[in-house]
Write a protein that holds these residues in place. Structure first.
Motif, PDB file in Angstrom:
ATOM      1  N   UNK A 103       0.169   8.888  -4.270  1.00  0.00           N
ATOM      2  CA  UNK A 103      -0.131  10.260  -3.871  1.00  0.00           C
ATOM      3  C   UNK A 103       0.230  10.540  -2.411  1.00  0.00           C
ATOM      4  N   UNK A 104       0.555   9.482  -1.644  1.00  0.00           N
ATOM      5  CA  UNK A 104       0.910   9.725  -0.241  1.00  0.00           C
ATOM      6  C   UNK A 104       1.555   8.483   0.365  1.00  0.00           C
ATOM      7  N   UNK A 105       2.543   8.718   1.229  1.00  0.00           N
ATOM      8  CA  UNK A 105       3.118   7.661   2.067  1.00  0.00           C
ATOM      9  C   UNK A 105       3.044   8.148   3.504  1.00  0.00           C
ATOM     10  N   UNK A 106       2.581   7.284   4.409  1.00  0.00           N
ATOM     11  CA  UNK A 106       2.494   7.672   5.814  1.00  0.00           C
ATOM     12  C   UNK A 106       2.720   6.470   6.713  1.00  0.00           C
ATOM     13  N   UNK A 107       3.174   6.751   7.919  1.00  0.00           N
ATOM     14  CA  UNK A 107       3.365   5.710   8.919  1.00  0.00           C
ATOM     15  C   UNK A 107       2.312   5.906  10.002  1.00  0.00           C
ATOM     16  N   UNK A 108       1.444   4.906  10.154  1.00  0.00           N
ATOM     17  CA  UNK A 108       0.282   5.006  11.025  1.00  0.00           C
ATOM     18  C   UNK A 108       0.409   4.007  12.164  1.00  0.00           C
ATOM     19  N   UNK A 109       0.192   4.477  13.388  1.00  0.00           N
ATOM     20  CA  UNK A 109       0.229   3.566  14.536  1.00  0.00           C
ATOM     21  C   UNK A 109      -1.006   2.668  14.494  1.00  0.00           C
ATOM     22  N   UNK A 110      -0.783   1.366  14.580  1.00  0.00           N
ATOM     23  CA  UNK A 110      -1.902   0.426  14.524  1.00  0.00           C
ATOM     24  C   UNK A 110      -2.374   0.039  15.924  1.00  0.00           C
ATOM     25  N   UNK A 111      -3.431  -0.755  15.997  1.00  0.00           N
ATOM     26  CA  UNK A 111      -4.048  -1.115  17.274  1.00  0.00           C
ATOM     27  C   UNK A 111      -3.156  -2.009  18.130  1.00  0.00           C
ATOM     28  N   UNK A 119       0.514   3.261   1.908  1.00  0.00           N
ATOM     29  CA  UNK A 119       0.689   3.961   0.641  1.00  0.00           C
ATOM     30  C   UNK A 119      -0.685   4.244   0.043  1.00  0.00           C
ATOM     31  N   UNK A 120      -0.952   5.503  -0.260  1.00  0.00           N
ATOM     32  CA  UNK A 120      -2.202   5.875  -0.925  1.00  0.00           C
ATOM     33  C   UNK A 120      -1.931   6.021  -2.413  1.00  0.00           C
ATOM     34  N   UNK A 121      -2.761   5.377  -3.214  1.00  0.00           N
ATOM     35  CA  UNK A 121      -2.579   5.374  -4.663  1.00  0.00           C
ATOM     36  C   UNK A 121      -3.839   5.873  -5.364  1.00  0.00           C
ATOM     37  N   UNK A 122      -3.671   6.253  -6.614  1.00  0.00           N
ATOM     38  CA  UNK A 122      -4.805   6.402  -7.522  1.00  0.00           C
ATOM     39  C   UNK A 122      -4.564   5.411  -8.656  1.00  0.00           C
ATOM     40  N   UNK A 123      -5.557   4.557  -8.901  1.00  0.00           N
ATOM     41  CA  UNK A 123      -5.424   3.503  -9.898  1.00  0.00           C
ATOM     42  C   UNK A 123      -6.702   3.350 -10.698  1.00  0.00           C
ATOM     43  N   UNK A 124      -6.559   2.947 -11.935  1.00  0.00           N
ATOM     44  CA  UNK A 124      -7.689   2.407 -12.702  1.00  0.00           C
ATOM     45  C   UNK A 124      -7.566   0.900 -12.547  1.00  0.00           C
ATOM     46  N   UNK A 125      -8.555   0.298 -11.899  1.00  0.00           N
ATOM     47  CA  UNK A 125      -8.386  -1.096 -11.480  1.00  0.00           C
ATOM     48  C   UNK A 125      -9.667  -1.893 -11.670  1.00  0.00           C
ATOM     49  N   UNK A 126      -9.501  -3.129 -12.119  1.00  0.00           N
ATOM     50  CA  UNK A 126     -10.599  -4.085 -12.205  1.00  0.00           C
ATOM     51  C   UNK A 126     -10.154  -5.333 -11.463  1.00  0.00           C
ATOM     52  N   UNK A 127     -10.536  -5.421 -10.191  1.00  0.00           N
ATOM     53  CA  UNK A 127     -10.019  -6.481  -9.338  1.00  0.00           C
ATOM     54  C   UNK A 127     -10.893  -6.596  -8.097  1.00  0.00           C
TER      55      UNK A 127
END
Length: 202
Positions: A103-111, A119-127
């Motif tokens: 649902x989204x890709x972005x480049x974020x400055x880290x510390x 990458x932001x996702x929507x998932x059905x996940x068991x993990x």
């Protein structure tokens, strides 16, 4: 979007949709529980890629992309930056695997002064894993909005061998193409095997 919780809410375990690999995969009532491939098949129907919800599993989705790239285009170049609406897929030699919606890709400055590809996702996940922005593992069991580094072990740097020794295909991003009114896609099951049926329309 309305059926997921955010990764920050996972520890509360107040899921809107719980994870389940059940047989109710195409009817509206089946939306109360989902596994990863059911969620993606329902998504593909929502964007009108297929006229009806397909009852496919992760192996079927992966193989569709391998055989019919005109309709589900695989991005094999690992520099590809996924776009909103793409999906990701990998499978292992036993036929199991995982898939989800971007649902989204972005480049974020880290510390450290560098840039994180997130990458932001929507998932059905068991993990049990550690998504981006969290400092420890969370146990997941439902439909969740999650953040991952593009080259994390969850996505492009996924292991090519699982704990049971099965080989695993590389995780790749795929773009669904062509509205069902131009080419409808169906899965035809015969016993435990499945074939694809594509009806091109004028």
């Amino acid at each position: 979007m309305t059926k997921c919780i955010d990764q920050s809410e996972v520890r509360i375990k107040n899921y809107k949709v719980k994870y389940a690999n059940d047989s109710n995969r195409t009817s509206e009532s089946g939306e109360n529980t989902m596994d990863c491939s059911e969620l993606v098949c329902r998504y593909l129907h929502k964007i009108e890629w297929s006229e009806k919800v397909m009852g496919g599993n992760t192996r079927i989705l992966h193989d569709f992309g391998e055989k019919h790239s005109t309709y589900l285009t695989k991005h094999d170049n690992t520099t590809y930056k996924p776009q909103k609406g793409d999906i990701f897929i990998w499978k292992n030699s036993s036929g199991m695997g995982h898939t989800g919606v971007i649902i989204k890709y972005e480049e974020i400055q880290n510390k450290k002064g560098g840039t994180d590809e997130v990458v932001t996702t929507i998932e059905a996940i068991s993990s049990t894993e550690t998504p981006y922005d969290l400092n420890k593992n969370i146990s997941m069991n439902g439909v969740i909005k999650l953040k991952w580094l593009r080259k994390s072990k969850h996505l492009l740097n996924h292991s090519l061998t699982n704990k049971k020794g099965h080989s695993v295909t590389p995780c790749r991003f795929y773009t669904p193409l062509i509205h069902y009114t131009k080419a409808d896609k169906k899965i035809i099951w015969k016993g435990n095997s499945a074939n694809f049926e594509i009806k091109n329309k004028n």
